[in-house]
Write an enzyme that holds these catalytic residues in place. Structure first.
Site, PDB file in Angstrom:
ATOM      1  N   ASP A 478       0.904  -1.228  -0.094  1.00 24.39           N
ATOM      2  CA  ASP A 478      -0.096   0.064   0.096  1.00 24.39           C
ATOM      3  C   ASP A 478       0.928   1.268   0.018  1.00 24.39           C
ATOM      4  O   ASP A 478       2.277   1.271   0.303  1.00 24.39           O
ATOM      5  CB  ASP A 478      -0.950   0.002   1.185  1.00 24.39           C
ATOM      6  N   ASP A 548     -10.823   1.756  -3.462  1.00 18.82           N
ATOM      7  CA  ASP A 548     -11.394   1.492  -2.099  1.00 18.82           C
ATOM      8  C   ASP A 548     -13.032   1.537  -2.362  1.00 18.82           C
ATOM      9  O   ASP A 548     -13.893   1.214  -1.336  1.00 18.82           O
ATOM     10  CB  ASP A 548     -11.303   2.503  -0.937  1.00 18.82           C
TER      11      ASP A 548
END
Ligand code: GLA
Length: 725
Positions: A478, A548
């Site tokens: 990430d 997301d």
């Protein structure tokens, strides 16, 4: 094929379908004669190179005379490969070199050309490979002891060109690159629309299509990552181009940092394009004997609409970019813990998650954020890559996965640090921008100074030690903030213009080392969702978390648009528990990507488990041949009407999957969708109405999705299989 004729001074590159031609003019500049469909011959360019009254005059000091170029070179408007800087041409040079004495003039002229087999290696940067040829054109500056190689690569079996530069200082004094972009492309027409993908967190890659306007337009990122705000994939399309007709030229950059795609519609109605690393805050000191490699720009050409361009990119990425061995193979059904429990878990909860995750077909369980250091909220722990043994017994979790015969994966955010961490307490100077009075925070975290090799080595040692102790099959990598305060304490004042690029080099160096040392681990890219969805990352990571946002209301657009530039096999897409649509709808959408889940699996009803397990079966059966290695057709964009439709056809044309998704409730309307890519003579049974028809029928008449009543986000997933009897 690549040919250069010393007589005509024309360099021609072509394959079976596209051609590119460059003329070395009397002045030694490279004039771009042609880019388009392949030509039978490359000598007759009379209309393109009309000498005329605009030819540029110059005063030659030695003779004291005014002279023109015999071949009528027009400095202000001739389409060029490399415009000079600081001279008559004001369109913008791809390379600007500042001399020790302070001049900005950059005037690179032709020296020689040679043919290379394959794609040149770009030192320190990810780059393409495969069946290709490269024209290595050597240019030398008229005033400085600086050379540039312009690499022009053409692929044998794909309508792809690559462009990049290697700049070399062969003098004794250091020079400064104040711009080092990857390509210039000049076209003699400007009647195109420019499509780019604008966005933000959870709303990545919105489709934006505008006519090119007179003057300059820029699509760029100065976020330090390729960003959710703009994606490096852009394309130009002829005014009347559709998905299957008209000229379309697509561009991307094999790079993950700041970029700039700049279009200039000149007063002469020509188009001047520059693409590469953003020159804002960029300056690179090139000492004597040093070289600088720019990232590769990728150009895909289609004379047959946007889908042909899109399919070319898909094949290029799968076959000529990705290096992970199994990139086109089957990717396991993934369960990710994040949306189900975020930081709030212990060993028992995770074991219970695994037990229920396998019921919906999970083949890889991923423990997301929260397993390391003091990471119980997002305010602490980044930088301390040691298992928090008080919270989780990782060995037990892995053993549990093995007992269920599934794989195990884990989350890292290697380039970041919280100020509440042991690493920060020991090495505050590892923070990017350290030394300032104030530093910007996002999610309570800073960027690590990945320009500093010592910092990269520290994180490498921590991750390596972890991988040696814990046998993981997968890593989610990430990167959850934008870069700010791009100042590095590890570099002197005159090298601070290098930091943005050096951060990207640090990212590649760590990812490169780890993927080489642990080739069996599959790395998935991620950056606050889809904030680093780019070709640089895909070189190492065969898939990237797309966004997301998994709620179908937004997800339809995000996934559809992402799939124009990137293959479905690399688009991480999960089913979550957003209440907007039933699981069957969300699962069908996730199927058009690499399928996975993010929810609390302990809360699923038996009916939901059955639905999801059934979709996982479809994925297992068809993902590799139809979705990952098949051909994708964008039948209807979600912004073209009230429904979206995509279709994948296997290479042998025996199987096809069609996804139809309605947006808003609509009553009593026709919804015929014509399919593509099937064999006209073959007969196929479809699962929508169970009927058998020929490929021709489906292409000309289509599938009929009309229903009297169609609710928000109702969908149909249709399988077509060849019927031989
Ligand atoms: C980012 C990712 C999410 C999740 C969280 C964890 O936002 O996009 O999927 O991994 O970080 O903190």
């Amino acid at each position: 094929m690549i040919r250069y004729s010393k007589t005509t001074r024309i360099l021609a590159l072509d394959n079976k379908s596209i051609g590119y031609a460059v003329y070395v003019n009397d002045a030694g500049y490279l004039e771009t004669l042609y880019f388009g469909k392949r030509l039978a011959g490359y000598t007759d360019f009379d209309c393109v190179r009309k000498s005329g009254e605009f030819a540029s005059p110059r005063y030659v000091v030695q003779t004291g005379k005014e002279e023109g170029y015999a071949d009528g070179f027009k400095a202000a408007c001739a389409p060029l490969e490399v415009s000079p800087h600081g001279l008559w041409d004001k369109r913008g040079a791809p390379l600007i070199v500042r001399s020790k004495e302070g001049s900005f003039e950059t005037d690179l002229r032709f020296k020689s050309v040679r043919r290379l087999k394959g794609v040149p290696a770009i030192e320190g940067l990810p780059h393409a490979h495969g069946d290709a040829e490269t024209a290595d054109i050597l240019l030398e500056d008229k005033n400085l002891r600086v050379r540039a190689h312009l690499y022009l690569t053409i692929f044998a079996d794909k309508d792809i060109l690559l462009k990049s530069f290697c700049i070399e200082n062969f003098g004794r004094k250091a020079v400064r690159l104040t711009r080092a972009m990857s390509m210039q492309l000049d076209l003699p027409r400007a009647d195109y629309d420019l499509v780019h993908f604008h966005g933000r967190w959870a709303k990545e890659r919105d489709y934006c299509c505008n006519a090119l306007t007179d003057g300059i337009q820029e699509i760029s990122s100065n976020h330090g990552r390729s960003s959710a705000e703009e994606n490096p994939f852009v394309y130009l399309k002829e005014k009347n181009a559709t998905t299957d007709s008209g000229e379309v030229i697509g561009f991307n950059l094999i790079y993950s940092g700041n970029f700039k795609f700049r279009t200039l519609v000149t007063p002469f109605r020509g188009l001047h394009l520059l693409y590469g690393i953003d020159d804002e805050d960029f300056e690179w000191k090139l000492s004597a004997g040093e070289k600088f490699f720019t990232p590769q720009a990728v150009i895909a050409y289609s004379a047959e609409g946007t889908d042909a361009m899109s399919q070319t990119f898909h094949r290029f990425i799968r076959e000529n970019l990705m290096t992970y061995a199994d990139n086109c193979e089957y990717k396991p059904v993934l369960f990710n813990s994040w949306e189900g429990c975020t930081f709030d878990f212990d060993t028992d909860l995770i074991l219970a998650y695994i037990d229920d995750a396998v019921k919906i077909g999970t083949e890889l369980f991923v423990l997301d954020d929260g397993w390391f250091g003091a990471r119980n909220t997002d305010a602490a722990g980044l930088g301390d890559w040691k298992v928090n043994e008080k919270k989780i017994d990782l060995k037990r979790v892995i053993t549990h996965c093995t007992a269920h015969k599934i794989k195990f994966g884990i989350w890292f955010e290697p380039e970041m640090i919280n100020f509440d961490s042991d690493l920060f307490r020991a090495h505050p100077e590892y923070v990017l921008g350290w030394g300032k009075e104030e530093l910007s925070l996002a999610r309570h975290q800073f960027c690590l100074d990945f320009a500093n090799p010592e910092v990269v080595d520290n994180i490498y040692a921590q991750m390596r030690a972890f991988f040696k102790e814990y046998p993981v099959d997968y890593v989610k990598w990430d990167y959850n903030r934008t870069v700010a305060e791009h100042v590095s304490a590890a570099y002197p004042a005159d090298r601070q213009g290098e930091i943005y690029h050096r951060l990207v080099l640090g990212y590649y160096s760590l990812l490169g080392r780890l993927t080489r040392e642990f080739p069996k681990i599959m790395f998935e890219g991620c950056a606050s969702g889809g904030g680093r969805f780019d070709l640089g990352t895909l070189y190492y990571c065969p898939q990237i978390w797309c966004s997301d946002e998994s709620d179908p209301a937004q997800r339809i657009d995000i996934q559809f648009n992402t799939s124009i530039g990137y293959p479905l096999s690399c688009i991480g897409s999960h089913v979550n528990d957003s209440p907007v649509a039933p699981y069957s709808t969300k699962a069908a959408l996730a199927l058009f990507g690499t399928y996975g889940y993010e929810m609390n699996p302990n809360k699923l009803t038996q009916e939901e488990i059955d639905t999801l397990a059934k979709t996982a079966d479809v994925y297992r059966k068809y993902h590799r041949d139809v979705i990952a290695n098949g051909t994708l057709y964008h039948l209807r964009a979600p912004y073209e009407g009230n429904y979206m439709c995509m279709q994948c056809v296997s290479q042998d044309k025996k199987t096809s999957l069609v996804l139809f998704m309605n947006k808003f409730k609509e009553l009593d309307v026709f919804r015929f969708v014509r399919l593509k890519g099937l064999d006209a003579r073959k007969r196929y049974r479809n699962t929508l109405d169970g009927q058998v028809h020929t490929g021709e029928y489906y292409e000309k008449i289509g599938l009929n999705f009309s229903e009297a009543w169609m609710n928000e986000f109702s969908h149909a997933l249709v399988l077509l299989t060849e019927v031989t009897k």
